[in-house]
Design an enzyme around this catalytic site. Structure first.
Site, short mmCIF file in Angstrom:
data_model
loop_
_atom_site.label_atom_id
_atom_site.label_comp_id
_atom_site.label_asym_id
_atom_site.label_seq_id
_atom_site.Cartn_x
_atom_site.Cartn_y
_atom_site.Cartn_z
N HIS A 271 -2.75 -2.29 3.84
CA HIS A 271 -3.43 -1.24 3.09
C HIS A 271 -3.53 -1.68 1.64
O HIS A 271 -2.52 -1.94 0.98
CB HIS A 271 -2.68 0.09 3.21
N GLU B 52 8.21 1.61 4.93
CA GLU B 52 7.51 2.34 3.87
C GLU B 52 8.41 2.30 2.64
O GLU B 52 9.45 2.97 2.61
CB GLU B 52 7.22 3.78 4.28
N HIS C 56 4.70 -1.50 4.07
CA HIS C 56 3.79 -0.52 3.49
C HIS C 56 4.48 0.23 2.34
O HIS C 56 5.65 0.00 2.05
CB HIS C 56 3.40 0.53 4.55
N ARG D 297 -7.97 1.92 0.22
CA ARG D 297 -7.01 1.71 1.31
C ARG D 297 -7.51 0.73 2.38
O ARG D 297 -6.77 -0.13 2.84
CB ARG D 297 -6.71 3.06 1.96
N GLU E 207 -1.39 -0.46 -1.64
CA GLU E 207 0.07 -0.45 -1.60
C GLU E 207 0.62 -1.74 -2.22
O GLU E 207 1.18 -2.60 -1.55
CB GLU E 207 0.53 -0.25 -0.15
#
Length: 368
Positions: free
Chosen positions: A88, A293, A219, A148, A91
Site C-alpha cells: 500500500h 500493522e 503494513h 493507496r 504506508e
C-alpha cells in the site's frame, strides 16, 4: 610520538569515513524510490557473500520489481522467509522497516551465532517496495501523499485509477471486504491476480512454495499482528499455533518500547476482507503467514513522523525475529513446540539487547 599521531589520524579518518557512510543512507528517515533502489544495489555490493538483488516482475508502469535475497550459498536448496513492504503506497513506515530489517540481520550475522545459523539454513527474500508505482506517486506532492492503490487504469468506462493489491490475490477473491467500484480504495480488480505486482509475487513465491516457512507482509497502521484468514467463515488449520507464536511476537514487541500490539484474525480485531497476500500464502501451504500493522493507532496514521521510525522499527524487528526464529527452530531442531517457543524468546531477547546497543551507538561506526 609520531606513531601515536599517525594512529590518531587513522582513527579519525576511519571515524570520518563511517560518518560519511552513515549519512549516505539514513535508516531513520523516509526515502524516495530512487534512493531505495540505490541502497539495494549498495547493500549487495557491500555484502557479496550473502546478498544478491533479484528481479522478479514489472509494475504496470514497467518498473522492475526487485528483492534482496539474503543468505549463505550452501549449494543446496534452502528453506526461505518472505517479507514484503509497501504493498500500500501511503504506508511509508513499511518500506522504512524493510530497510531496517535488512540492516539488522546483516549486522547481527557478523557476531550473533544464532543469526549465522539462520542465514546458513535459510534465505531471506525481502522486497522493500512492492507497489513501486503507487509509492512514487505518493512522493509527487501533498495531494497524492495518501494514495493507496497501484497505478493501473480502471476498466472501460471508468475514469479512476488503481487496484488495491491486497485485495487482488487469489484467496477467496472478491467475496468480502472489497469493492467492485473502480474508484474505491478497496477495489479488488477485474479478477484475481489481475495486477502485475500481484502476479509477480504469485509466480515467485508460488513456484517455490515448498521452500517458504514464513510469509510476512508489512503494513501500517494500527499496531496489529493479523493471522489468516480475513474471511470469517474460514479458519487456518494451525490457527492455535499461529496465535501462540503471534502472541509471543507481541510480547517481544512490548518489551522493546512498551507498545501494545493486538493479535488475531482480521475479522476479529479489524475487519473482514478477502484477496489478501497473507491469506493467499497460507492457502498455498506456507505455515506462518502474518500481516504486521505497524505504528501508530491513529494519531498520525499513515503520516508517522520520522522521529518514530527508529522505535517503530526496533520493536517490529523483535516481533518479526520471534516468528522467524520459531519457524526456523521448529524446522531444523526438531524440538517440541514449547522448547521452540523458549528458544524464540531467547533469540528475541538477544535481538532486543542488540537493538538497544545500536540505539546508543555501540556499533555505530560499523553500520551500513
Amino acid at each position: 610520538m609520531l606513531s601515536s599521531a599517525l594512529s590518531l589520524v587513522v582513527l579519525l579518518s576511519a571515524t570520518g569515513a563511517a560518518a560519511v557512510e552513515r549519512v549516505e543512507h539514513d535508516y531513520y528517515k523516509y526515502h524516495p524510490m530512487p534512493e531505495i533502489t540505490d541502497w539495494m544495489a549498495q547493500v549487495a555490493k557491500d555484502h557479496p557473500d550473502v546478498v544478491t538483488v533479484v528481479e522478479y516482475g514489472q509494475t504496470y508502469e514497467k518498473r522492475t520489481i526487485s528483492l534482496l535475497k539474503i543468505g549463505l550459498n550452501t549449494g543446496v536448496q534452502k528453506k526461505a522467509i518472505w517479507m514484503d513492504c509497501g504493498i500500500h503506497a501511503r504506508e511509508w513506515i513499511a518500506p522504512a522497516f524493510c530497510q531496517y530489517f535488512v540492516r539488522q540481520i546483516l549486522q547481527a550475522h557478523k557476531t550473533d551465532p544464532k543469526m549465522q545459523e539462520m542465514l546458513k539454513n535459510l534465505d531471506f527474500y525481502v522486497t522493500p517496495v512492492l507497489n513501486m508505482d503507487g509509492y512514487i506517486h505518493t512522493w509527487k506532492d501533498n495531494t497524492t501523499r495518501l494514495w493507496r492503490k497501484n497505478r493501473s487504469p480502471g476498466p472501460s468506462g471508468c475514469n479512476c485509477t488503481g487496484v488495491d493489491l491486497n485485495r487482488n490475490f487469489n484467496a477467496n477473491w472478491g467475496t468480502i471486504g472489497v469493492s467492485f467500484d473502480c474508484c474505491s480504495n478497496i477495489y479488488c480488480g477485474s479478477q484475481a491476480a489481475s495486477e502485475p505486482e500481484a502476479q509477480a509475487v504469485t509466480y515467485f513465491v508460488g513456484s517455490r512454495k515448498e521452500d517458504f516457512l514464513c510469509f510476512l507482509t508489512i503494513h501500517s497502521y494500527g499496531q496489529l499482528l493479523l493471522v489468516p484468514y480475513g474471511h470469517p467463515n474460514f479458519t487456518a488449520s494451525n490457527y492455535n499455533e499461529l496465535m501462540e507464536v503471534g502472541l509471543g511476537a507481541a510480547d517481544a514487541i512490548r518489551r522493546v518500547h512498551g507498545m501494545n500490539y493486538t493479535v488475531g484474525t482480521s475479522p476479529a480485531v479489524l475487519y473482514a476482507n478477502s484477496g489478501s497476500s497473507r491469506d493467499w500464502a497460507r492457502m498455498l501451504g506456507i505455515p506462518f503467514s502474518y500481516t504486521f500493522e505497524l505504528r501508530d493507532k491513529g494519531t498520525f496514521g499513515f503520516e508517522l513522523p520520522e522521529d518514530q521510525i527508529q522505535p517503530a522499527c526496533e520493536e517490529a524487528y523483535s516481533g518479526a525475529l520471534h516468528i522467524i526464529t520459531y519457524a526456523h527452530d521448529k524446522t531444523f531442531s526438531g524440538a517440541v513446540a514449547t522448547t521452540t517457543v523458549a528458544a524464540a524468546a531467547a533469540a528475541t531477547a538477544a535481538a532486543t539487547l542488540w537493538t538497544m546497543l545500536l540505539a546508543v551507538g555501540v556499533t555505530g561506526n560499523t553500520l551500513m
